[in-house]
Design an enzyme around this catalytic site. Structure first.
Site, PDB file in Angstrom:
ATOM      1  N   HIS A 115       6.446  -4.259   0.075  1.00 54.31           N
ATOM      2  CA  HIS A 115       5.123  -3.731   0.431  1.00 54.31           C
ATOM      3  C   HIS A 115       4.098  -4.853   0.493  1.00 54.31           C
ATOM      4  O   HIS A 115       3.303  -4.935   1.442  1.00 54.31           O
ATOM      5  CB  HIS A 115       4.708  -2.682  -0.603  1.00 54.31           C
ATOM      6  CG  HIS A 115       3.284  -2.221  -0.482  1.00 54.31           C
ATOM      7  ND1 HIS A 115       2.918  -1.054   0.157  1.00 54.31           N
ATOM      8  CD2 HIS A 115       2.118  -2.774  -0.915  1.00 54.31           C
ATOM      9  CE1 HIS A 115       1.610  -0.914   0.123  1.00 54.31           C
ATOM     10  NE2 HIS A 115       1.098  -1.940  -0.535  1.00 54.31           N
ATOM     11  N   GLU A 116       4.100  -5.730  -0.516  1.00 57.63           N
ATOM     12  CA  GLU A 116       3.138  -6.832  -0.543  1.00 57.63           C
ATOM     13  C   GLU A 116       3.414  -7.831   0.581  1.00 57.63           C
ATOM     14  O   GLU A 116       2.486  -8.368   1.198  1.00 57.63           O
ATOM     15  CB  GLU A 116       3.161  -7.527  -1.903  1.00 57.63           C
ATOM     16  CG  GLU A 116       2.837  -6.630  -3.077  1.00 57.63           C
ATOM     17  CD  GLU A 116       1.524  -5.869  -2.920  1.00 57.63           C
ATOM     18  OE1 GLU A 116       0.634  -6.384  -2.200  1.00 57.63           O
ATOM     19  OE2 GLU A 116       1.390  -4.776  -3.479  1.00 57.63           O
ATOM     20  N   GLU A 157      -2.735   0.366   3.691  1.00 55.00           N
ATOM     21  CA  GLU A 157      -1.742   0.761   2.691  1.00 55.00           C
ATOM     22  C   GLU A 157      -0.639   1.583   3.332  1.00 55.00           C
ATOM     23  O   GLU A 157       0.544   1.413   3.025  1.00 55.00           O
ATOM     24  CB  GLU A 157      -2.412   1.544   1.565  1.00 55.00           C
ATOM     25  CG  GLU A 157      -3.327   0.706   0.682  1.00 55.00           C
ATOM     26  CD  GLU A 157      -2.629  -0.482   0.055  1.00 55.00           C
ATOM     27  OE1 GLU A 157      -1.442  -0.363  -0.317  1.00 55.00           O
ATOM     28  OE2 GLU A 157      -3.258  -1.553  -0.044  1.00 55.00           O
TER      29      GLU A 157
END
Length: 291
Positions: free
Chosen positions: A138-139, A208
Site C-alpha cells: 500500500h505504501e 487511499e
C-alpha cells in the site's frame, strides 16, 4: 503485475496543484496588501517551497520520530520491501522504524527515487507476514502513484495558515496601529486553512482508495490488506488518547488515521471509512479473479 494507471488520481493531483498555487498567491498577495514587506514574504515563500521539496521526507520523519534503518537491521523487512519493489517496478526506498504502540505505516518523499517507507514496531508485532506485506505494498503504491509531495505541500500551507490563525488575536491586541490588518490576516488565514484542508481531504481520501487498489495489484492478495486494515483499526481504538492526539498531525500520511476524538481531525478526516475501503478491495478481488 496487473497495474492500471489511475487517471482519476492523476487528474485530482493536477487540479490540487492548480488550486494550491492559486491559494498560495492569493494568500501572499493579501499579506503584502496588509503592509507586510513583500520581499520578506517572497523570500520566505520561496525558501519554504524549496525546503518542502528537498527536505519533505526529513521533516515528516522528524515529526513522527521515525529512524532510517540500515540493510543489516531488520533484514526480513528489507527483503520484503525489495521483493515488492521488484514487482511494482520502482526503486527500493529507504526504510524507517518508529517506536510506537500505535500500529501504523506511511510513505514520504518527493519522488520514487527519494522515497521513505516507515512502519511502527507495533504493526510488525500485530500483523502476520502476508498482512504486513500488503501494508508495505500500500505504501509503495503511494510512491508509484507520486501522490506524496502534493499532500506534503497542501499540509504545509494549512500549517502556515493555522499558525497565523492562532496568533492573529494576540498580534491585533498588542499592535494597536495595525490591529485591524492582523484581524483581516487572521480571517484570510482561516479561509486558506479551510480550503487547504478540504483539498487535502478530497485528494487524500481518493489516494487511499488508489493505494489500496495498487497494493492488491502488487500482491494479488486483497484479502490480506482487508485483514490488515481491520486489525490496525481494531487495535487503534486501544491506543492511549494522548498517543493518538500526538500523532494526528501526520494523519494524512498514515494508512489508518490516529483520531483522538478531541480535535478537528475527527471532522476533517483524511481517510475514507474502513467499510468503504473494504468494499473497494472486494471489487478489486473480483477483478483480479476475473468475475
Amino acid at each position: 503485475m496487473k497495474w492500471k494507471r489511475d487517471t482519476g488520481l492523476s487528474g485530482r493531483i493536477f487540479f490540487t496543484w492548480i488550486l494550491l498555487l492559486f491559494v498560495y498567491l492569493v494568500f501572499m498577495g493579501v499579506l503584502i496588501a496588509l503592509g507586510l514587506p513583500s520581499v520578506f514574504i517572497i523570500v520566505i515563500a520561496v525558501g519554504m517551497g524549496l525546503v518542502q521539496y528537498f527536505f519533505s521526507d526529513k521533516l515528516v520523519l522528524m515529526t513522527t520520530g521515525a529512524r532510517i534503518i540500515e540493510n543489516d537491521e531488520y533484514p526480513e523487512l528489507h527483503r520484503t520491501v525489495e521483493n515488492l519493489c521488484s514487482i511494482a517496478q520502482i526503486p527500493k526506498p529507504r526504510i524507517a522504524i518508529m517506536q510506537s504502540p500505535m500500529p501504523n505505516a506511511f510513505a514520504t518523499g518527493r519522488s520514487p527515487n527519494h522515497a521513505v517507507v516507515a512502519v511502527t514496531d507495533s504493526i510488525m508485532a500485530t500483523l502476520n507476514r502476508n498482512e504486513l506485506e500488503a501494508v508495505l505494498a500500500h505504501e509503495l503504491a503511494h510512491v508509484k502513484n507520486r501522490d506524496i509531495l502534493t499532500m506534503t505541500v497542501a499540509g504545509f500551507l494549512a500549517m502556515i495558515a493555522s499558525m497565523i490563525m492562532n496568533n492573529f488575536l494576540f498580534a491585533s491586541i498588542f499592535n494597536r496601529e495595525q490591529g485591524g490588518a492582523w484581524i483581516i490576516a487572521g480571517i484570510v488565514a482561516a479561509v486558506v486553512w479551510v480550503i487547504a484542508t478540504l483539498l487535502m481531504m478530497a485528494l487524500s481520501r481518493y489516494r487511499e482508495f488508489a493505494a489500496d487498489r495498487g497494493a492488491a495489484y502488487i500482491t494479488e492478495d486483497p484479502d490480506a490488506l482487508i485483514s490488515a486494515l481491520q486489525k490496525i483499526s481494531g487495535k487503534m481504538d486501544r491506543v492511549p488518547v494522548q498517543t493518538r492526539a500526538a500523532a494526528e498531525g501526520a494523519n494524512a500520511f498514515y494508512i489508518i488515521p490516529a483520531i483522538s476524538g478531541k480535535s478537528l481531525a475527527a471532522l476533517f478526516s483524511t481517510h475514507p471509512a474502513l467499510e468503504k475501503r473494504i468494499e473497494n478491495l472486494e471489487k478489486v478481488r473480483e477483478e483480479i479473479r476475473g468475475y
